[in-house]
Design an enzyme around this catalytic site. Structure first.
Site, PDB file in Angstrom:
ATOM      1  N   GLU A 105     -16.339   6.219   4.040  1.00  0.00           N
ATOM      2  CA  GLU A 105     -15.459   5.933   5.163  1.00  0.00           C
ATOM      3  C   GLU A 105     -16.028   6.489   6.462  1.00  0.00           C
ATOM      4  O   GLU A 105     -16.874   7.386   6.466  1.00  0.00           O
ATOM      5  CB  GLU A 105     -14.052   6.487   4.921  1.00  0.00           C
ATOM      6  CG  GLU A 105     -13.318   5.779   3.801  1.00  0.00           C
ATOM      7  CD  GLU A 105     -11.807   5.827   3.968  1.00  0.00           C
ATOM      8  OE1 GLU A 105     -11.325   6.305   5.002  1.00  0.00           O
ATOM      9  OE2 GLU A 105     -11.112   5.364   3.044  1.00  0.00           O
ATOM     10  N   ARG A 140       0.832  -1.208   0.000  1.00  0.00           N
ATOM     11  CA  ARG A 140       0.000   0.000   0.000  1.00  0.00           C
ATOM     12  C   ARG A 140       0.864   1.255   0.000  1.00  0.00           C
ATOM     13  O   ARG A 140       0.551   2.241  -0.665  1.00  0.00           O
ATOM     14  CB  ARG A 140      -0.956  -0.007   1.194  1.00  0.00           C
ATOM     15  CG  ARG A 140      -1.947   1.153   1.150  1.00  0.00           C
ATOM     16  CD  ARG A 140      -3.023   1.026   2.215  1.00  0.00           C
ATOM     17  NE  ARG A 140      -2.473   1.126   3.577  1.00  0.00           N
ATOM     18  CZ  ARG A 140      -3.215   1.061   4.687  1.00  0.00           C
ATOM     19  NH1 ARG A 140      -4.526   0.874   4.594  1.00  0.00           N
ATOM     20  NH2 ARG A 140      -2.661   1.155   5.872  1.00  0.00           N
ATOM     21  N   LYS A 167      -2.592   6.715   1.315  1.00  0.00           N
ATOM     22  CA  LYS A 167      -2.508   7.069   2.736  1.00  0.00           C
ATOM     23  C   LYS A 167      -1.551   8.248   2.873  1.00  0.00           C
ATOM     24  O   LYS A 167      -0.369   8.101   3.211  1.00  0.00           O
ATOM     25  CB  LYS A 167      -2.046   5.874   3.562  1.00  0.00           C
ATOM     26  CG  LYS A 167      -2.316   6.026   5.056  1.00  0.00           C
ATOM     27  CD  LYS A 167      -2.108   4.711   5.789  1.00  0.00           C
ATOM     28  CE  LYS A 167      -2.324   4.848   7.289  1.00  0.00           C
ATOM     29  NZ  LYS A 167      -3.726   5.169   7.635  1.00  0.00           N
TER      30      LYS A 167
END
Length: 345
Positions: free
Chosen positions: A220, A82, A184
């Protein structure tokens, strides 16, 4: 180093300076081998792109003390992959999976005495990051980069056991269509500070973001992923290019299918169809699962299983995953990097 004097029973989620952290520099088109250092202060150029243009990304994962004294590092390969995707999105050099895992392993070993004991509910939280540094002022990718990993001991997220929390639908957007929602990166979190603060001031645990294009589907929950359970035993979680692909979410999806016999569905979670769900939760590294008692949407508070007790499927998922992390439940192949501990039983 001397063993730290820490009351494991009162440990929260706060910065604690540990003994060592890992640093590697990218210069001349390559990462160096990296070193462990006691210095917890970064020395970077005032023109660093991380400071001015948000060229940085980070990860979060945990190491757990097992009953036999060894240490479980949970799915670090997935965090490494990720981080590579985040680096690609922000035009930063990738850190290899091998270097990522080696850095995390070095930090865990060097700070082993900071790992909370088996059975305490605590763990060692690791924060890997990549930042753009070096002398620069224009809007461009940085001339140099730093890859670092530091760690802090953190306590059990739920003091006294899991309890459902209420959330509120936010009017703010978490990410733009085709933006950085799936990476992220710090900018996503900076933008969430105001909506989160307003939700807490209104008496909720955090806010829930809808999709930025139509504002009709849940994406989210604060800085965590959303999932819900239907009466006919489906686990439903949002599928969107703006959703951060969480490692906990990925793990729960597999466990729901393989061990609980649920049907896993990635798709739209329409905010006007919440009545089709019997349970709901937010999932992420910090808490694993936060049960959702109710969601406030406009003037209506929709309650799922209960605002007081955890739903049975949510509880089973939590028990299965935390058991794997602590070494009490057999893990699927490749999920655990086990590190020998000096405190072997």
């Amino acid at each position: 180093m001397s063993v730290p004097s820490i009351d494991w029973s009162t440990l929260g989620f706060n910065y604690i300076k540990t003994d060592y952290r890992y640093l590697s520099h990218w210069r001349d088109d390559a990462w160096d081998n990296g070193v462990l250092t006691e210095d917890n202060v970064l020395h970077i150029s005032e023109g660093s792109t991380a400071l001015h243009y948000g060229q940085q990304c980070f990860e979060g994962l945990k190491a757990y003390r097992c009953k036999d004294g060894s240490i479980n590092l949970f799915r670090p390969d997935q965090n490494a992959l990720r981080m590579q995707r985040s680096c690609d999105r922000l035009m930063m050099p990738r850190v290899s999976v091998e270097q990522f895992i080696e850095a995390c392993t070095q930090v865990v070993k060097a700070n082993e005495h900071f790992i909370p004991p088996y059975g305490s509910g605590g763990s060692l939280y690791l924060r890997p990051f990549v930042i753009g540094v070096g002398d620069n002022i224009g809007v461009r990718t940085a001339p140099e980069f730093i890859f670092g990993v530091f760690c802090i001991p953190v306590g059990a997220y739920f003091k006294g056991g899991m309890k459902p929390c209420d959330f509120i639908i936010s009017d703010y957007d978490r990410a733009a269509p085709k933006g950085t929602g799936a990476a992220k990166v710090g900018g996503n979190y900076a933008a969430s500070l105001l909506p989160g603060a307003e939700a807490k001031q209104a008496g909720f645990a955090d806010c829930i973001y809808l999709d930025p294009l139509t504002h009709s589907c849940i994406e989210e929950v604060g800085s965590a992923n959303f999932f819900a359970i239907t009466e006919d035993k489906q686990l439903v979680t949002p599928r969107s290019a703006s959703v951060l692909p969480g490692i906990t979410r990925l793990s729960l999806m597999q466990l729901a299918k393989d061990r609980l016999g649920l049907t896993v569905v990635e798709g739209d979670v329409r905010v006007d169809e919440l009545s089709r769900f019997t349970e709901a939760g937010a999932c992420g590294t910090a808490a694993v699962i936060t049960p959702i008692g109710g969601i406030q949407y406009g003037d209506n508070l929709h309650v799922f299983h209960s605002r007081e007790t955890v739903g049975p499927v949510t509880q089973r998922l939590y028990n299965e995953l935390t058991g794997i992390q602590s070494g009490d439940v057999e893990a699927p192949a490749g999920w655990i990097v086990n590190i020998p501990g000096s405190q072997q039983a």
